[in-house]
Design an enzyme around this catalytic site. Structure first.
Site: not given
Ligand code: NAD
Length: 313
Positions: A11, A32-33, A75-76, A142, A206, A272
């Site tokens: 995202f 890694n999708l 990535a996470a 987390y 929030r 949590g």
């Molecule tokens: P998301 O799940 O859409 O994006 C995470 C991406 O990382 C995915 O495309 C997934 O396929 C990829 N991924 C996961 N593990 C991987 C690995 N081991 N190797 C390679 N790719 C990997 O999530 P997001 O909402 O876009 O979040 C992006 C980042 O922002 C994350 O680190 C998340 O923790 C952080 N974050 C997001 C929010 C939120 O509200 N969306 C809030 C706080 C922090």
């Protein structure tokens, strides 16, 4: 500049890729999708270097960082709830993956990192909003995993000359979002014409920041920070309750449901989960950033976008 976006098919990552390309960066993505999708980046696949790879694998991390000037590490596994039932996932996806990336940076001499952290590192502060100096007391695995990543990154800036920026995000919402309250509510509204189950007692607080503002925050912090290590909160100037979020989604959809609250513990949605969190954003505002949309507008616009994407009436 050549940038690596980890999680670039997700995202936030995919929106960041769009913006970096507009600004003239060369972009490589590693993803890694697992939760990300090729559809999120299909419109730019001919302009980026896409590497399907996993940061938990050291060799993939090493290959990904070759010849890049800056890494945006997004990535996470972003599902806070999963970390309660399966803590090992977050240890591996967040801590191990980040450690592998830092090691790859050290070995391949990459000196700049921007890391997506989270407001969950603050846990349940006694008073809100909190600034960046508030104690780090996560109540979810987390949040703990993000705090561990922040600390590892800090040590690497001290030891190996890496410059790093930590962005502690509140809830980010917008097109391509596939997790969190807005997405989950829309799916539930579609599945049940009468009732809508809301996790928690609805009074949880929030802040919601729209994706365009969140991306602008990344670039402002990256382009204007001059120190070796800096932490910024990224949130909105206002905050709203979960019930207000639900009401905004229902109003935007032009529909009604009987709300069934499902609270656990002190009224949160799951063990949590945090009851109240809001962030002070003056530090990033002092660099010239300011969110253009408030929390309710962000929810409303995201609902409209997701209806189209998910093909809802
Ligand atoms: P998301 O799940 O859409 O994006 C995470 C991406 O990382 C995915 O495309 C997934 O396929 C990829 N991924 C996961 N593990 C991987 C690995 N081991 N190797 C390679 N790719 C990997 O999530 P997001 O909402 O876009 O979040 C992006 C980042 O922002 C994350 O680190 C998340 O923790 C952080 N974050 C997001 C929010 C939120 O509200 N969306 C809030 C706080 C922090």
């Amino acid at each position: 500049m050549k940038a690596l976006v980890t999680g670039g098919a997700g995202f936030i990552g995919s929106h960041l890729v769009d913006k970096l390309l507009q600004r003239g960066y060369q972009v490589r993505i590693i993803d890694n999708l697992s939760s990300g999708k090729i559809e999120n980046i299909s419109h730019v696949l001919n302009k980026v270097e896409f590497m399907k790879g996993d940061l938990k694998i050291k060799d993939d991390a090493l290959k990904a960082v070759v010849n890049v000037d800056v890494i945006f590490h997004f990535a996470a596994n972003p599902e806070v709830r999963v970390s309660t039932t399966d803590p090992e996932i977050h240890f591996n996806e967040n801590v191990v993956a980040t450690f592998n990336l830092l090691e790859a940076m050290r070995k391949k001499d990459v000196k700049r990192l921007v890391f997506a952290s989270s407001s969950t590192v603050y846990g349940e502060p006694e008073e809100i909003p909190v600034d960046e100096n508030a104690p780090i007391k996560p109540v979810s695995v987390y949040g703990a995993s993000k705090a561990a990543c922040e600390n590892l990154i800090h040590a690497y800036t001290k030891l190996y000359g890496i410059k790093a920026i930590i962005l502690r995000y509140a809830n980010v919402v917008g097109p391509r979002l596939r997790h969190g309250i807005v997405h989950d509510m829309i799916i539930k509204i579609k599945q049940n014409n009468e009732e809508l189950e809301v996790l928690g007692d609805g009074t949880q607080i929030r802040s919601y920041v729209y994706i365009d503002d969140a991306i602008e925050a990344i670039l402002t912090a990256h382009e204007k920070t001059i120190t070796d290590f800096e932490v910024y909160n990224v949130a909105n100037e206002d905050w709203i309750t979960v019930d207000e979020v639900v009401k905004t989604i229902l109003n935007t959809l032009g529909t009604e449901r009987r709300i069934i609250h499902k609270p656990v513990l002190h009224g949160v949605g799951w063990p949590g989960d945090v009851k109240k969190i809001a962030l002070k954003i003056d530090k990033l505002k002092n660099l010239g950033w300011k969110p253009k949309m408030n929390s309710k507008e962000a929810i409303k616009n995201t609902t409209k976008a997701l209806i189209k994407e998910l093909g809802l009436p």
